[in-house]
Design a protein around this motif. Structure first.
Motif, short mmCIF file in Angstrom:
data_model
loop_
_atom_site.label_atom_id
_atom_site.label_comp_id
_atom_site.label_asym_id
_atom_site.label_seq_id
_atom_site.Cartn_x
_atom_site.Cartn_y
_atom_site.Cartn_z
N GLN A 248 0.79 -1.10 -0.10
CA GLN A 248 0.06 0.14 -0.14
C GLN A 248 1.00 1.28 0.05
O GLN A 248 1.63 1.57 0.90
CB GLN A 248 -0.95 -0.09 1.03
CG GLN A 248 -1.92 1.02 1.10
CD GLN A 248 -2.99 0.99 2.17
OE1 GLN A 248 -2.96 0.26 3.09
NE2 GLN A 248 -4.11 1.62 1.93
N ALA A 249 0.79 1.92 -1.09
CA ALA A 249 1.59 3.42 -1.07
C ALA A 249 0.40 4.37 -0.67
O ALA A 249 -0.57 4.25 -0.55
CB ALA A 249 1.88 3.65 -2.55
N VAL B 94 4.41 0.30 1.75
CA VAL B 94 4.32 -0.47 3.08
C VAL B 94 3.95 -1.90 2.52
O VAL B 94 2.84 -1.96 1.86
CB VAL B 94 3.37 -0.23 4.12
CG1 VAL B 94 3.69 -1.24 5.14
CG2 VAL B 94 3.85 1.24 4.35
N TYR B 95 4.73 -2.90 2.65
CA TYR B 95 4.43 -4.24 2.29
C TYR B 95 3.94 -5.22 3.47
O TYR B 95 4.27 -5.15 4.53
CB TYR B 95 5.86 -4.80 1.51
CG TYR B 95 5.93 -4.20 0.40
CD1 TYR B 95 6.48 -2.96 0.10
CD2 TYR B 95 6.09 -5.10 -0.79
CE1 TYR B 95 6.71 -2.52 -1.18
CE2 TYR B 95 6.34 -4.70 -2.24
CZ TYR B 95 6.46 -3.29 -2.23
OH TYR B 95 6.87 -3.02 -3.38
N PHE B 96 2.76 -5.94 3.16
CA PHE B 96 2.15 -6.70 4.07
C PHE B 96 2.08 -8.06 3.68
O PHE B 96 1.90 -8.40 2.66
CB PHE B 96 0.77 -6.07 4.45
CG PHE B 96 0.47 -4.97 4.74
CD1 PHE B 96 0.50 -3.71 3.91
CD2 PHE B 96 0.51 -4.51 6.12
CE1 PHE B 96 0.37 -2.57 4.45
CE2 PHE B 96 0.28 -3.45 6.66
CZ PHE B 96 0.41 -2.14 5.69
N GLN C 237 8.34 -1.17 5.80
CA GLN C 237 8.26 -0.35 4.56
C GLN C 237 9.52 -0.69 3.66
O GLN C 237 10.56 -0.75 4.06
CB GLN C 237 8.69 1.34 5.33
CG GLN C 237 8.97 2.25 4.63
CD GLN C 237 7.59 2.85 3.95
OE1 GLN C 237 6.70 2.81 4.46
NE2 GLN C 237 7.80 2.86 2.63
N VAL C 238 9.26 -0.20 2.53
CA VAL C 238 9.93 -0.29 1.34
C VAL C 238 10.11 0.95 0.73
O VAL C 238 9.23 1.55 0.26
CB VAL C 238 9.80 -1.55 0.39
CG1 VAL C 238 10.93 -1.43 -0.84
CG2 VAL C 238 9.93 -2.94 1.02
N THR C 239 11.36 1.52 0.64
CA THR C 239 11.34 2.76 -0.01
C THR C 239 12.54 2.93 -1.18
O THR C 239 13.61 2.35 -0.74
CB THR C 239 11.91 4.09 1.23
OG1 THR C 239 10.86 3.89 2.09
CG2 THR C 239 12.03 5.30 0.33
#
Length: 116
Positions: free
Chosen positions: A38-39, A91-93, A111-113
């Motif tokens: 989800q961005a 954010v990866y779930f 979180q992946v940035t």
């Protein structure tokens, strides 16, 4: 059932990250495990999932770049992310679906940035 995700962080465009998720507790009859993201300002979307027999499914935007895999014995699912792009920032779930009633469980998100 608890899901614990790890492996997020900061990467540069073109870089790689590997996400891991372990399911613990009363884990039984796993139908599928997957990763969603989800961005900011966007809806949560399925990135990839993998069935109990190893059938995989990917959203078009990550095909050829991301690979989902699982370790059934350890109730773990992984997401290898290569050739990262700024639009992968989210954010990866992790998610697991259990049993004939298709019960859904979610991890806390990581979180992946990806910087340009």
């Amino acid at each position: 059932v608890q899901l614990q995700a790890s492996g997020g962080g900061l990467a540069q465009t073109g870089g790689s990250l590997r996400l891991s998720c372990v399911a613990s507790g009363t884990v039984f009859d796993i139908n599928r495990m997957g990763w969603y993201r989800q961005a900011p300002g966007k809806q949560r979307e399925l990135v990839a999932d993998i069935s109990s027999v190893g059938i995989t499914n990917y959203v078009d935007s990550v095909k050829g770049r991301f690979t989902i895999s699982r370790d059934g014995a350890k109730n773990m699912v992984f997401l290898q992310m290569n050739s990262l792009k700024p639009e992968d920032t989210a954010v990866y779930f992790c998610n697991v679906e259990l049993g004939p009633h298709r019960l859904d469980y979610w991890g806390q998100g990581t979180q992946v940035t990806v910087s340009s």
